[in-house]
Design a protein around this motif. Structure first.
Motif: not given
Length: 384
Positions: A79, A64, A66, A77, A88-89, A84, A75
């Motif tokens: 999910v 996952q 970036s 963004t 978050w990403s 997660q 970053c």
């Protein structure tokens, strides 16, 4: 005439199984992980913990994550579906990728960074042969590394000579500063630590008192205090109009601090040398310095290799404290970039700290492994 007695075996012995290969992977697992029921239970618990944690870590660190991007938008963004735990990403490696050159060189001018890379290349070229036991001309190699190399590096990095652009030390930063501080600290602390250890064991009252005072005073205060004194208090004792570069103050403070700790490590090795070694050297008619450098010091250093390397590793990590005097090593410059609005995201700080931790671990693990190699080669008798 005595009768000869002869015995001839009628039945051959039973064939025995071939010896177990103790150096195989299976033998290592049986010896270290499955030797006892307790070891089996602990191994199973460790495996269960890894199975529970590794998928999430791999997912966050790599799947996952970036990897490329120009700003925080890649970053910061959420999910979809909340893959997660925090929503978050994954890791923001795009931040590390975008600022990688800054983490290595600091604010050093872009068109002059070839000088830093040349210094690093010279360091590797001179260091590697010194670490290989079979490489010839160790004396010449050591002279080039510890005497010629610092002089060449000074003119290359600082500039202002031979047509090179002058680059103030305030513009140095990142991994460059970390390596310079640690190399100088290591190169200075070992010989100075030896002299301080010898001074502390000296029979001359003045030398012994001065050595003990320096060691105990420096070891009795934190490194931050030493750096602060070197940066703020030292100029107060200089004549009017005199000044010392801030980077040089950090080098001096760090070297003195490391030398005091190294002195106690070396002193432990000196105390472990049997008295017969001193008496044997005296019986050969050796002078004091011949006895010390040819007989005593080689044995003492051999005994305290783990302590010496442990001090080196601590020194390498302690370079991060120079941020207290306004200098930014690898960790400091990474933390400084957390405040950059273009990369502000919930995952940026964690990613940056993981990157710093991996870099520190690579260097420290390398020193640790080479220490183990030297111990095995010198056969110090330590159990491994």
């Amino acid at each position: 005439m005595a009768r000869e007695i002869a015995y001839v075996r009628q039945d051959m012995l039973q064939a025995k199984p071939s010896p177990t290969n103790e150096h195989s992977v299976g033998a290592w697992i049986r010896k270290n992980l499955l030797a006892t029921p307790k070891d089996v239970v602990l191994t199973l618990l460790a495996l269960a913990l890894l199975v529970y944690m590794l998928p999430g870590l791999i997912n966050w660190l790599f799947i996952q994550a970036s990897w490329t991007g120009a700003d925080r938008s890649v970053c910061a963004t959420l999910v979809q579906g909340g893959i997660q735990p925090n929503g978050w990403s994954g890791a923001c490696w795009a931040f590390v990728n975008n600022r990688f050159a800054l983490f290595i060189f600091g604010s050093y001018p872009v068109d002059e960074r070839w000088r830093v890379m040349l210094v690093m290349a010279l360091f590797v070229v001179l260091l590697v042969p010194l670490l290989i036991p079979s490489a010839p001309r160790k004396g010449l190699n050591a002279i080039l590394l510890f005497i010629a190399f610092p002089i060449i590096s000074f003119f290359l990095l600082l500039g202002g000579y031979f047509g090179l652009q002058h680059v103030e030390t305030s513009r140095w930063g990142g991994l460059t500063v970390t390596l310079i501080l640690s190399f100088v600290g290591i190169a200075v602390s070992l010989p100075f630590g030896v002299f301080l250890a010898l001074g502390r064991r000296s029979t001359m009252p003045l030398i012994k008192t001065l050595s003990i005072t320096l060691i105990e005073v420096v070891r009795g205060v934190p490194l931050i205090t030493v750096l602060f004194m070197a940066s703020v208090m030292l100029p107060l004792f200089l004549p009017v109009g005199w000044t010392i570069d801030n980077f040089l103050r950090a080098l001096v403070g760090l070297s003195i601090f490391a030398s005091a700790y190294m002195a106690e490590v070396i002193r432990g090795g000196l105390q472990a040398i049997p008295k017969g070694q001193y008496e044997g050297a005296d019986s050969l008619g050796l002078t004091y310095w011949q006895k010390i450098w040819l007989i005593i010091i080689p044995q003492a250093l051999k005994l305290v290799i783990p302590g010496i390397v442990n001090t080196f590793i601590g020194l390498f990590k302690d370079t991060s404290l120079v941020s207290i005097i306004g200098m930014f090593d690898l960790l400091g410059i990474i933390q400084q970039n957390f405040a950059d609005p273009s990369w502000a995201s919930p995952v940026t700080p964690v990613t940056g700290l993981i990157f710093a931790g991996v870099v520190y671990w690579i260097f420290c693990f390398g020193m640790s492994r080479y220490s183990a190699f030297v111990e095995r080669r010198l056969d110090t008798g330590h159990k491994r």
